[in-house]
Design a protein around this motif. Structure first.
Motif, PDB file in Angstrom:
ATOM      1  N   MET B 210     -14.569  41.540   0.812  1.00 13.95           N
ATOM      2  CA  MET B 210     -14.987  41.943  -0.524  1.00 13.95           C
ATOM      3  C   MET B 210     -14.169  43.149  -0.997  1.00 13.95           C
ATOM      4  SD  MET B 210     -17.153  39.627  -0.680  1.00 13.95           S
ATOM      5  CE  MET B 210     -17.763  39.847  -2.333  1.00 13.95           C
ATOM      6  N   ALA B 211     -13.823  44.036  -0.066  1.00 12.27           N
ATOM      7  CA  ALA B 211     -13.185  45.289  -0.451  1.00 12.27           C
ATOM      8  C   ALA B 211     -11.726  45.105  -0.835  1.00 12.27           C
ATOM      9  CB  ALA B 211     -13.287  46.288   0.696  1.00 12.27           C
ATOM     10  N   ILE B 212     -11.029  44.205  -0.186  1.00 10.84           N
ATOM     11  CA  ILE B 212      -9.573  44.222  -0.325  1.00 10.84           C
ATOM     12  C   ILE B 212      -8.995  42.940  -0.930  1.00 10.84           C
ATOM     13  CG2 ILE B 212      -9.179  43.446   2.063  1.00 10.84           C
ATOM     14  CD1 ILE B 212      -6.985  46.107   0.637  1.00 10.84           C
ATOM     15  N   SER B 213      -9.662  41.804  -0.782  1.00 10.09           N
ATOM     16  CA  SER B 213      -8.969  40.551  -1.110  1.00 10.09           C
ATOM     17  C   SER B 213      -9.113  40.165  -2.579  1.00 10.09           C
ATOM     18  CB  SER B 213      -9.500  39.425  -0.226  1.00 10.09           C
ATOM     19  OG  SER B 213     -10.799  39.084  -0.612  1.00 10.09           O
ATOM     20  N   ASP B 214      -8.126  39.383  -3.035  1.00  5.97           N
ATOM     21  CA  ASP B 214      -8.200  38.814  -4.373  1.00  5.97           C
ATOM     22  C   ASP B 214      -8.838  37.430  -4.334  1.00  5.97           C
ATOM     23  OD1 ASP B 214      -6.716  40.943  -5.630  1.00  5.97           O
ATOM     24  OD2 ASP B 214      -5.002  40.179  -4.489  1.00  5.97           O
ATOM     25  N   ARG B 215      -8.424  36.663  -3.334  1.00  3.33           N
ATOM     26  CA  ARG B 215      -9.022  35.336  -3.188  1.00  3.33           C
ATOM     27  C   ARG B 215      -9.453  35.172  -1.739  1.00  3.33           C
ATOM     28  NH1 ARG B 215      -6.065  30.378  -4.436  1.00  3.33           N
ATOM     29  NH2 ARG B 215      -4.290  31.390  -3.465  1.00  3.33           N
ATOM     30  N   VAL B 216     -10.365  34.267  -1.526  1.00  2.00           N
ATOM     31  CA  VAL B 216     -10.835  34.034  -0.170  1.00  2.00           C
ATOM     32  C   VAL B 216     -10.894  32.532   0.098  1.00  2.00           C
ATOM     33  CG1 VAL B 216     -13.225  34.317  -0.958  1.00  2.00           C
ATOM     34  CG2 VAL B 216     -12.719  34.438   1.475  1.00  2.00           C
ATOM     35  N   GLY B 217     -10.386  32.149   1.262  1.00  2.00           N
ATOM     36  CA  GLY B 217     -10.468  30.760   1.704  1.00  2.00           C
ATOM     37  C   GLY B 217     -11.364  30.712   2.927  1.00  2.00           C
ATOM     38  N   ILE B 218     -12.304  29.791   2.929  1.00  2.00           N
ATOM     39  CA  ILE B 218     -13.258  29.735   4.036  1.00  2.00           C
ATOM     40  C   ILE B 218     -13.019  28.455   4.825  1.00  2.00           C
ATOM     41  CG2 ILE B 218     -15.698  29.729   4.655  1.00  2.00           C
ATOM     42  CD1 ILE B 218     -16.079  30.980   1.747  1.00  2.00           C
ATOM     43  N   ALA B 228     -12.165  30.536  -3.270  1.00  2.00           N
ATOM     44  CA  ALA B 228     -12.772  31.197  -4.425  1.00  2.00           C
ATOM     45  C   ALA B 228     -12.075  32.509  -4.723  1.00  2.00           C
ATOM     46  CB  ALA B 228     -14.254  31.453  -4.158  1.00  2.00           C
ATOM     47  N   GLU B 229     -12.207  32.944  -5.960  1.00  3.47           N
ATOM     48  CA  GLU B 229     -11.789  34.304  -6.277  1.00  3.47           C
ATOM     49  C   GLU B 229     -12.872  35.226  -5.738  1.00  3.47           C
ATOM     50  OE1 GLU B 229     -10.054  35.273  -9.814  1.00  3.47           O
ATOM     51  OE2 GLU B 229      -8.831  33.457  -9.856  1.00  3.47           O
ATOM     52  N   THR B 230     -12.450  36.282  -5.086  1.00  2.13           N
ATOM     53  CA  THR B 230     -13.420  37.137  -4.404  1.00  2.13           C
ATOM     54  C   THR B 230     -14.467  37.671  -5.378  1.00  2.13           C
ATOM     55  OG1 THR B 230     -11.609  37.767  -2.970  1.00  2.13           O
ATOM     56  CG2 THR B 230     -13.609  39.056  -2.793  1.00  2.13           C
ATOM     57  N   LYS B 231     -14.055  37.945  -6.598  1.00  6.03           N
ATOM     58  CA  LYS B 231     -15.019  38.538  -7.530  1.00  6.03           C
ATOM     59  C   LYS B 231     -16.111  37.544  -7.921  1.00  6.03           C
ATOM     60  CE  LYS B 231     -12.180  37.745 -11.663  1.00  6.03           C
ATOM     61  NZ  LYS B 231     -10.729  37.733 -11.525  1.00  6.03           N
ATOM     62  N   ASN B 232     -15.871  36.244  -7.669  1.00  5.44           N
ATOM     63  CA  ASN B 232     -16.869  35.253  -8.069  1.00  5.44           C
ATOM     64  C   ASN B 232     -17.769  34.813  -6.928  1.00  5.44           C
ATOM     65  OD1 ASN B 232     -15.712  35.297 -10.562  1.00  5.44           O
ATOM     66  ND2 ASN B 232     -14.361  33.553 -10.144  1.00  5.44           N
ATOM     67  N   ILE B 233     -17.710  35.495  -5.790  1.00  2.86           N
ATOM     68  CA  ILE B 233     -18.498  35.027  -4.635  1.00  2.86           C
ATOM     69  C   ILE B 233     -19.142  36.238  -3.955  1.00  2.86           C
ATOM     70  CG2 ILE B 233     -16.605  35.146  -2.938  1.00  2.86           C
ATOM     71  CD1 ILE B 233     -17.603  32.387  -1.901  1.00  2.86           C
ATOM     72  N   THR B 234     -20.286  36.037  -3.321  1.00  2.00           N
ATOM     73  CA  THR B 234     -20.939  37.145  -2.632  1.00  2.00           C
ATOM     74  C   THR B 234     -20.743  37.020  -1.128  1.00  2.00           C
ATOM     75  OG1 THR B 234     -23.012  35.996  -2.283  1.00  2.00           O
ATOM     76  CG2 THR B 234     -22.769  37.177  -4.375  1.00  2.00           C
ATOM     77  N   GLU B 235     -20.989  38.141  -0.467  1.00  2.21           N
ATOM     78  CA  GLU B 235     -20.864  38.188   0.980  1.00  2.21           C
ATOM     79  C   GLU B 235     -21.735  37.127   1.645  1.00  2.21           C
ATOM     80  OE1 GLU B 235     -21.303  41.856   3.856  1.00  2.21           O
ATOM     81  OE2 GLU B 235     -20.580  42.489   1.884  1.00  2.21           O
ATOM     82  N   ARG B 236     -22.948  37.020   1.145  1.00  3.70           N
ATOM     83  CA  ARG B 236     -23.898  36.089   1.728  1.00  3.70           C
ATOM     84  C   ARG B 236     -23.445  34.642   1.548  1.00  3.70           C
ATOM     85  NH1 ARG B 236     -30.237  37.230   2.061  1.00  3.70           N
ATOM     86  NH2 ARG B 236     -29.335  39.015   3.088  1.00  3.70           N
ATOM     87  N   GLU B 237     -22.873  34.363   0.389  1.00  2.55           N
ATOM     88  CA  GLU B 237     -22.370  33.003   0.153  1.00  2.55           C
ATOM     89  C   GLU B 237     -21.235  32.668   1.113  1.00  2.55           C
ATOM     90  OE1 GLU B 237     -23.344  32.722  -4.650  1.00  2.55           O
ATOM     91  OE2 GLU B 237     -21.382  33.344  -3.947  1.00  2.55           O
ATOM     92  N   ILE B 238     -20.351  33.654   1.346  1.00  5.71           N
ATOM     93  CA  ILE B 238     -19.239  33.413   2.273  1.00  5.71           C
ATOM     94  C   ILE B 238     -19.782  33.123   3.666  1.00  5.71           C
ATOM     95  CG2 ILE B 238     -17.189  34.409   3.353  1.00  5.71           C
ATOM     96  CD1 ILE B 238     -16.791  36.118   0.881  1.00  5.71           C
TER      97      ILE B 238
END
Lengths: 364, 518
Positions: B210-218, B228-238
């Motif tokens: 959440m702190a550093i990334s622009d996008r996240v792939g799970i 997802a774009e990091t700003k559109n997802i929550t920690e819990r969702e990840i």
């Protein structure tokens, strides 16, 4: 590392044996012999009569006992290279016991001789084991060095204080009275009733190492001594006991040679049996059943070779080369098997690729 | 940032099969220039495999990799480096006895007269790199003398020196303090904004995502399940996507009050493997029904302390009492008999027999129990199997099965084997070191719950972890250690994660609260 004996191992061993015999055949052909003839001479040299079979089994018995001794050491993570010395000392002590106690009933002499051989071999192995545990001295170096010491001590004893009264024998202890000889199982062969004792010893060792809590602890100690200690196992004690028992088996193997085959101690009591057994144990991946089987294979090659020389006229050097090639290939079994397998896989992959290309071309 | 991002790496239908395992299953993904892409997933989800393919360690079974639109023909690290890809592995690939500069220029050494290593030039190069990228290191320091955080900078500089502008960082913060992590992130931000580089970050820690990334792939089970774009997802969702089911990470329930002192350490001095003082006069105690957490940066004596308590390491002086009995000088086996179980620091080296099967690893320590021993000392295999399979299920171990070698299991399952064995002894005291190192969220959650259950049942637990989140989540009391000494005692809730960093680096000290400690 511990390797399970499975079909893959057996297949790879068979493959390596086949490759070795093939190379051997080429060597034979180049040197002007008919390989079929030579190999059948080898088989008949090993199996043609009861005497040959007996010799094969006796040879295999000694290899197997020494191999088992090596397995016990390796199971607790220690490499006993000193079996040769332990065997020689066990042999000479048991021989001398037979000479000194001459006149007593065999029911006393044989157990005392066995005990003496086992204790001598065991204590001689205990020293490097103790040094390893207490002072972390490399057991490979100490056991190799102790081999030399044992050899010279035996030579000294056989030429000096324990010398045979018969002046024709340069270096040897006194002759063992016939009533102490183990009973022969086949006329003219070295095979005696002690073969059954050796078999029981082998099976018993297998049982202890494979089935009991002690064997389990030994295994953990050999696999990962730090973990074993962490889990509360007395690893030092197991290493020392392992070394002791390993030496005892070697000592007994020496006694079996004296009371079964030679009936005297002389330098030829052992023909570097222990070193050959080390190879056997390593090829057998330190597993006892495989050690027994490979001991027999080695014995067939050894005893059969004499037949090859007499029946097919193959000179000594040639069959020694073939023997070495066989051992080399068996030691390299996994490499050879993997190589053969990889070639087969490559072929299959290439065939599949060609098929795909064809299909691709059809689609285009 | 331009509206249409430039693609620097394109993965097209990557599949990677290892014998019996599908590590990557049809993964397609585009990495854009100038972004921080976080790749998350549980252990064994295939993220390292995917990155190793990009870095050329091995080729994919199927599919293609394009770097800047060019198809990768030959998979080798050499080729990847030539294409501007650099990777910093979790375990650093540095030569400890070489200097920083020597490590950085390794494989492309500046030479004098064509054959001699030019050390002065190497240090100049390093200084230029330091200036250019703002990563402070001392070129002439030996790697073995610098901290882990600085070693990591050396690794990054090494990649940059080789011309990397796509950096793959594998679990970079696993060994860092909060402060060092902040510094690393500052560096990442700088190289991205100033040098337009691209960073791919493999991690377990969702806070960092959440702190550093622009996008996240799970990733899960070899597939890329979400992008997802990091700003559109929550920690819990990840977390839920990673595990494949909702993950709560709720507050763990605590019951009971601390009872008798079970583990008591007084003025303990211990040496490390090199013979240097590692533990310098440590005193502490743990009571039944409490978790005492030791927060320290790796290499500050906490491992040696726990090893000394459990008998795995010799003590120089001092006293360790387990339930009142002096344990110094005892073997690990004797200390276990006093009622202390131990989850060790390094599971592979100390915690398991990797070549033995799972059942054999689970029963270790019980091989002489009446239950398992039958006629002529043989081990009753069927009883053992029944017992082991019950434990196997209770601790939700997965993977090898009872007869698979432990060495073939994933880190998380191997750790569960260790925890299952040690917890099943039902001892009144436990020493636990890094229980969740390198293991995934699901397994961590499980192990945390098991630890808390032990605590609530009256077990005294001494916990050491390099993961501060873990320390804060589990501990009733926290002790900080720095260079073999205790630098602070805190009750849970008395201190924040940021503040505790100062105690872990020795810049602040707090004497033991006498009321609390006695």
């Amino acid at each position: 590392m511990r390797v399970k004996i499975n079909y893959r191992y057996i297949a790879s061993l068979a493959a390596s044996l086949a490759v070795a015999l093939l190379i051997g055949a080429v060597i034979l052909m180049v040197s002007g012999f008919n390989p079929v003839e030579a190999y059948s001479a080898l088989l008949s040299g090993a199996f043609s009569n009861a005497r040959h079979i007996g010799d094969v089994l006796e040879y295999a018995m000694v290899l197997c006992l020494c191999g088992v001794a090596c397995n016990i050491g390796s199971r607790v993570g220690i490499f006993n290279v000193g079996g040769e010395g332990q065997l020689l000392l066990g042999a000479i002590v048991s021989a001398q016991i037979g000479v000194v106690l001459n006149g007593l009933t065999p029911w006393v002499v044989i157990p005392v001789a066995a005990l003496g051989a086992a204790l001598t071999g065991g204590l001689y192995a205990l020293l490097p084991g103790w040094l390893k545990v207490k002072h972390n001295v490399n057991e490979v170096i100490t056991t190799i060095m102790l081999n030399n010491i044992a050899e010279f001590v035996c030579e000294f004893l056989a030429k000096g204080p324990w010398k045979n009264p018969d002046n024709n024998i340069v270096a040897g202890t006194g002759n063992l009275p016939t009533e102490y000889w183990f009973t022969r199982l086949a006329t003219g062969s070295n095979l005696t009733t002690v073969f059954f004792v050796a078999t029981i010893m082998t099976v018993l060792t297998w049982y202890i190492m494979q089935k009991t809590a002690t064997g389990y602890e030994m295994r953990l100690t050999g696999d990962n001594p730090r973990f074993a200690r962490f889990a509360g196992i007395k690893t030092d004690k197991l290493v020392i006991i392992g070394m002791l028992v390993s030496g005892m088996l070697c000592g007994l193997a020496g006694m079996f040679r004296v009371y079964g085959a030679e009936h005297i101690y002389k330098a030829s009591i052992s023909n570097d049996y222990y070193f050959e057994a080390l190879t056997v144990a390593m090829i057998a991946k330190y597993q006892i059943p495989a050690t027994a089987v490979i001991s027999v294979i080695f014995a067939v090659l050894k005893i059969g070779a004499q037949g090859m020389e007499t029946a097919a006229g193959v000179p000594n050097q040639i069959y020694l080369i073939i023997q070495t090639v066989v051992i080399f290939c068996m030691a390299a079994e996994s490499g050879i098997f993997d190589g053969l397998k990889r070639r087969a896989e490559d072929k299959a992959a290439k065939a599949a690729a060609r098929l795909r290309e064809k299909e691709g071309a059809a689609h285009d | 940032m331009p509206n249409t991002p430039e693609t620097v790496i394109q993965l097209s239908h990557i599949t990677k099969e290892f014998p019996g395992v599908l590590a990557n299953d049809d993964v397609s993904l585009e990495i854009h220039r100038g972004e921080v892409f976080a790749l998350v997933g549980e252990n064994g989800a295939g993220k390292s495999t995917l990155m190793n393919i990009i870095y050329g360690i091995y080729p994919p079974t199927d599919g293609e990799v394009f770097v800047r639109g060019k198809k990768m023909e030959e998979y080798s690290p050499k080729n990847a480096i030539a294409n501007g890809i650099g990777m910093v592995h979790q375990h650093f690939m540095l030569v400890p006895s070489f200097t920083v500069a020597q490590n950085i220029v390794m494989s492309r050494e500046p030479r004098r007269a064509g054959i001699f290593f030019d050390n002065r030039r190497a240090e100049e190069i390093t200084r230029e790199l330091v200036k250019e990228y703002g990563l402070a290191v001392d070129p002439s320091a030996r790697v073995e003398d610098i901290s882990v955080g600085v070693q990591q900078r050396v690794e990054i500089l090494k990649a940059l020196y080789r011309g990397a502008d796509i950096l793959i960082l594998d679990e970079p913060t696993a060994v860092l303090t909060p402060q060092e992590t902040d510094e690393l992130f500052a560096v990442i931000r700088r190289i991205i904004s100033e040098k337009h580089m691209t960073v791919i970050l493999i991690t377990h820690k969702l806070g960092e995502v959440m702190a550093i990334s622009d996008r996240v792939g799970i990733m899960r089970h070899g597939r890329l399940v979400s992008l997802a774009e990091t700003k559109n997802i929550t920690e819990r969702e990840i977390a839920s996507e990673m595990v494949g089911r909702p993950v709560l990470f709720d507050e763990l329930e605590r019951t009971g009050t601390p009872g008798d002192v079970m583990i008591s350490v007084e003025d303990l001095h211990v040496r490390d493997n090199r013979g240097l003082t590692a533990v310098n006069g440590v005193s502490l105690e743990a009571r039944s029904g409490e978790v005492v957490g030791i927060a320290a940066i790796e290499g500050n004596g906490q491992s040696e302390l726990l090893e000394a308590i459990t008998g795995m390491r010799e003590c120089v002086s001092g006293s360790v009492r387990i339930h009142g009995t002096e344990a110094v000088g005892m073997t690990p086996g004797q200390i276990r008999a006093l009622g202390l179980a131990h989850v060790p620091d390094d599971r592979l080296a100390t915690g398991v027999d990797a070549v033995a099967d799972v059942a054999d690893n689970l029963i270790t320590g019980r091989q002489h129990s009446k239950e398992f021993k039958g006629f002529a000392g043989h081990l009753r295999r069927s009883t053992i199997e029944r017992w082991a399979s019950e434990v196997y299920q209770r601790f939700d171990i997965r993977g090898a099965g009872l007869h698979g070698a432990v060495g073939s299991m994933s880190g998380g399952n191997m750790q569960k084997v260790v925890v299952a064995r040690e917890f099943s002894y039902d001892t009144p005291a436990l020493v636990i070191s890094n229980p969740s190192r390198g293991i995934d969220i699901g397994a961590t959650e499980f192990i945390h719950e098991a630890i808390m259950e032990k605590r609530n049942n009256g077990c005294a637990i001494l916990l050491s972890s390099a993961d501060l989140d873990e320390i804060f989540r589990l501990s009733d009391r926290i002790i900080t250690m720095y260079e073999g000494e205790i630098t602070g005692h805190f009750k849970a809730g008395e201190i924040t994660k940021e503040e505790i960093g100062y105690y872990m680096t020795g810049s602040r000290r707090k004497e033991a609260d006498k009321v609390d400690a006695s």
